[in-house]
Design a protein around this motif. Structure first.
Motif, PDB file in Angstrom:
ATOM      1  N   VAL A   1       7.232   2.307  -7.695  1.00  0.00           N
ATOM      2  CA  VAL A   1       7.618   3.718  -7.662  1.00  0.00           C
ATOM      3  C   VAL A   1       7.112   4.412  -8.922  1.00  0.00           C
ATOM      4  CG1 VAL A   1       9.573   5.305  -7.744  1.00  0.00           C
ATOM      5  CG2 VAL A   1       9.638   3.340  -6.206  1.00  0.00           C
ATOM      6  N   GLY A   2       6.674   5.652  -8.785  1.00  0.00           N
ATOM      7  CA  GLY A   2       6.153   6.404  -9.927  1.00  0.00           C
ATOM      8  C   GLY A   2       4.639   6.396  -9.925  1.00  0.00           C
TER       9      GLY A   2
ATOM     10  N   PRO B   1       3.046   3.855   1.622  1.00  0.00           N
ATOM     11  CA  PRO B   1       4.118   4.769   2.030  1.00  0.00           C
ATOM     12  C   PRO B   1       5.181   4.117   2.904  1.00  0.00           C
ATOM     13  CG  PRO B   1       2.259   5.054   3.483  1.00  0.00           C
ATOM     14  CD  PRO B   1       1.868   3.969   2.498  1.00  0.00           C
ATOM     15  N   TYR B   2       5.021   2.818   3.184  1.00  0.00           N
ATOM     16  CA  TYR B   2       5.883   2.171   4.169  1.00  0.00           C
ATOM     17  C   TYR B   2       7.030   1.355   3.568  1.00  0.00           C
ATOM     18  CZ  TYR B   2       1.560   3.200   6.673  1.00  0.00           C
ATOM     19  OH  TYR B   2       0.446   3.831   7.164  1.00  0.00           O
ATOM     20  N   ILE B   3       6.918   0.947   2.308  1.00  0.00           N
ATOM     21  CA  ILE B   3       7.943   0.095   1.712  1.00  0.00           C
ATOM     22  C   ILE B   3       9.300   0.787   1.722  1.00  0.00           C
ATOM     23  CG2 ILE B   3       8.693  -1.096  -0.391  1.00  0.00           C
ATOM     24  CD1 ILE B   3       5.732  -1.440  -1.098  1.00  0.00           C
ATOM     25  N   LEU B   4       9.336   2.027   1.235  1.00  0.00           N
ATOM     26  CA  LEU B   4      10.558   2.829   1.238  1.00  0.00           C
ATOM     27  C   LEU B   4      10.151   4.247   1.645  1.00  0.00           C
ATOM     28  CD1 LEU B   4      13.604   2.721   0.645  1.00  0.00           C
ATOM     29  CD2 LEU B   4      13.095   3.498  -1.677  1.00  0.00           C
ATOM     30  N   PRO B   5      10.211   4.570   2.945  1.00  0.00           N
ATOM     31  CA  PRO B   5       9.763   5.871   3.443  1.00  0.00           C
ATOM     32  C   PRO B   5      10.300   7.035   2.617  1.00  0.00           C
ATOM     33  CG  PRO B   5      10.337   4.451   5.272  1.00  0.00           C
ATOM     34  CD  PRO B   5      10.771   3.723   4.020  1.00  0.00           C
TER      35      PRO B   5
ATOM     36  N   ALA C   1       4.791 -11.607   2.114  1.00  0.00           N
ATOM     37  CA  ALA C   1       4.784 -10.447   1.224  1.00  0.00           C
ATOM     38  C   ALA C   1       5.368  -9.217   1.894  1.00  0.00           C
ATOM     39  CB  ALA C   1       3.357 -10.157   0.757  1.00  0.00           C
ATOM     40  N   THR C   2       4.926  -8.948   3.123  1.00  0.00           N
ATOM     41  CA  THR C   2       5.418  -7.766   3.825  1.00  0.00           C
ATOM     42  C   THR C   2       6.903  -7.866   4.111  1.00  0.00           C
ATOM     43  OG1 THR C   2       3.254  -7.506   4.856  1.00  0.00           O
ATOM     44  CG2 THR C   2       5.083  -6.316   5.862  1.00  0.00           C
ATOM     45  N   VAL C   3       7.345  -9.063   4.508  1.00  0.00           N
ATOM     46  CA  VAL C   3       8.769  -9.263   4.784  1.00  0.00           C
ATOM     47  C   VAL C   3       9.590  -9.019   3.533  1.00  0.00           C
ATOM     48  CG1 VAL C   3      10.503 -10.951   5.457  1.00  0.00           C
ATOM     49  CG2 VAL C   3       8.301 -10.910   6.624  1.00  0.00           C
ATOM     50  N   ASN C   4       9.123  -9.543   2.424  1.00  0.00           N
ATOM     51  CA  ASN C   4       9.849  -9.379   1.174  1.00  0.00           C
ATOM     52  C   ASN C   4       9.834  -7.940   0.700  1.00  0.00           C
ATOM     53  OD1 ASN C   4      10.884 -11.993  -0.202  1.00  0.00           O
ATOM     54  ND2 ASN C   4       8.973 -12.576   0.772  1.00  0.00           N
ATOM     55  N   GLN C   5       8.753  -7.208   1.007  1.00  0.00           N
ATOM     56  CA  GLN C   5       8.700  -5.790   0.653  1.00  0.00           C
ATOM     57  C   GLN C   5       9.821  -5.046   1.352  1.00  0.00           C
ATOM     58  OE1 GLN C   5       4.973  -4.082   1.623  1.00  0.00           O
ATOM     59  NE2 GLN C   5       3.788  -5.476   0.375  1.00  0.00           N
ATOM     60  N   VAL C   6       9.934  -5.302   2.641  1.00  0.00           N
ATOM     61  CA  VAL C   6      10.938  -4.586   3.428  1.00  0.00           C
ATOM     62  C   VAL C   6      12.346  -4.943   2.976  1.00  0.00           C
ATOM     63  CG1 VAL C   6      11.883  -4.267   5.731  1.00  0.00           C
ATOM     64  CG2 VAL C   6       9.422  -4.404   5.411  1.00  0.00           C
ATOM     65  N   SER C   7      12.608  -6.255   2.815  1.00  0.00           N
ATOM     66  CA  SER C   7      13.951  -6.668   2.412  1.00  0.00           C
ATOM     67  C   SER C   7      14.267  -6.169   1.019  1.00  0.00           C
ATOM     68  CB  SER C   7      14.066  -8.192   2.468  1.00  0.00           C
ATOM     69  OG  SER C   7      13.133  -8.797   1.596  1.00  0.00           O
ATOM     70  N   GLY C   8      13.274  -6.186   0.141  1.00  0.00           N
ATOM     71  CA  GLY C   8      13.481  -5.692  -1.213  1.00  0.00           C
ATOM     72  C   GLY C   8      13.742  -4.208  -1.219  1.00  0.00           C
ATOM     73  N   ALA C   9      13.019  -3.476  -0.365  1.00  0.00           N
ATOM     74  CA  ALA C   9      13.180  -2.028  -0.310  1.00  0.00           C
ATOM     75  C   ALA C   9      14.564  -1.637   0.193  1.00  0.00           C
ATOM     76  CB  ALA C   9      12.106  -1.427   0.601  1.00  0.00           C
ATOM     77  N   LEU C  10      15.035  -2.355   1.203  1.00  0.00           N
ATOM     78  CA  LEU C  10      16.362  -2.051   1.743  1.00  0.00           C
ATOM     79  C   LEU C  10      17.437  -2.275   0.688  1.00  0.00           C
ATOM     80  CD1 LEU C  10      16.062  -3.628   5.305  1.00  0.00           C
ATOM     81  CD2 LEU C  10      16.108  -1.206   4.711  1.00  0.00           C
TER      82      LEU C  10
END
Length: 243
Positions: A93-94, A72-76, A223-232
């Motif tokens: 997503v999905g 639930p944290y990648i893209l709130p 991985a976590t850093v890329n998740q956040v940057s990718g989500a933004l």
């Protein structure tokens, strides 16, 4: 009557809590190369993260009521669900069409089976991360798995249990430190501090050792850093699609 209503509400709330828990997914394998590693995801496409093995694990939420696991944290506001696309294990997503459940032994099952997961390299993933890290892939039939792929099962570790374990270890360290401090205070004090070459060398060595142990950075940390940057980067696109 009021008491009965409150009791019903409390029961429903308790059931809801019981149906949801936070977990870390860990690798269990007979192969020591990958056994004990964690699973985390990294951005590889539009709202799609591929799952890789690494030294840490991504915090996920398991919903036993509808057999899903998601981040639930990648893209709130827009959960990224654990899914299997063909033979690729992703978090995207999905909602998934697969049924993910955690059995009584805390192993993750897909449509009722613990088997089917493999660690593979050089899978030709979009950003070619598999050139230097193991990607999680899924093959229900062992004969279809890529040559050299390592089979594994997924153990779901409760986040609260992991936190409790860390707290216990910290408490133990604090107790040991307190004991050392007490022992030290009992010794005669010296008016002049004395620093020997050996103690300076030991301190320098320890610092260098610490620096070495954290470099190079582990794959899963990125991985976590890329998740956040990718989500933004994808946020605007996803929101535009949903409006």
């Amino acid at each position: 009557m009021k008491f009965s209503a409150l009791a019903i509400v409390a029961t429903l709330a308790s059931s809801a809590l019981a149906a949801t828990k936070q977990v870390y997914l860990k690798v269990k394998s007979d192969n020591p190369t990958i056994d004990g590693q964690g699973l985390s995801s990294i951005h590889e496409g539009a709202a799609i993260n591929y799952v890789f093995l690494g030294s840490g694990s991504e915090e996920l939420v398991y919903e036993s009521s509808n057999s899903t696991i998601y981040d639930p944290y990648i893209l709130p506001g827009y959960p990224f669900y654990l899914q299997i696309w063909g033979n690729i294990v992703i978090i995207g997503v999905g909602e998934t069409v697969n049924q993910f459940e955690i059995d009584s032994s805390n192993y993750l099952t897909v449509n009722g089976s613990e088997s089917g997961f493999y660690a593979a390299m050089n899978t030709n993933d979009p950003y070619n991360y598999s050139a230097f890290a193991y990607e999680a892939v899924y093959y229900p039939e062992a004969k279809d798995a890529p040559k050299g792929a390592i089979p594994f099962r997924i153990y779901a570790e409760d986040v609260t249990s992991s936190t409790s374990s860390v707290a216990t270890t910290t408490s133990s360290i604090a107790t040991t430190t307190s004991s050392i401090a007490t022992t030290t205070s009992a010794k005669p004090s010296k008016t002049t501090a004395v620093y020997t070459n050996s103690s300076i060398t030991a301190t320098t060595t320890a610092k260098n050792s610490t620096a070495t142990s954290t470099s190079p950075a582990q794959f899963t940390g990125a991985a976590t850093v890329n998740q956040v940057s990718g989500a933004l980067a994808l946020g605007a696109v996803i929101l535009a699609m949903l409006v």
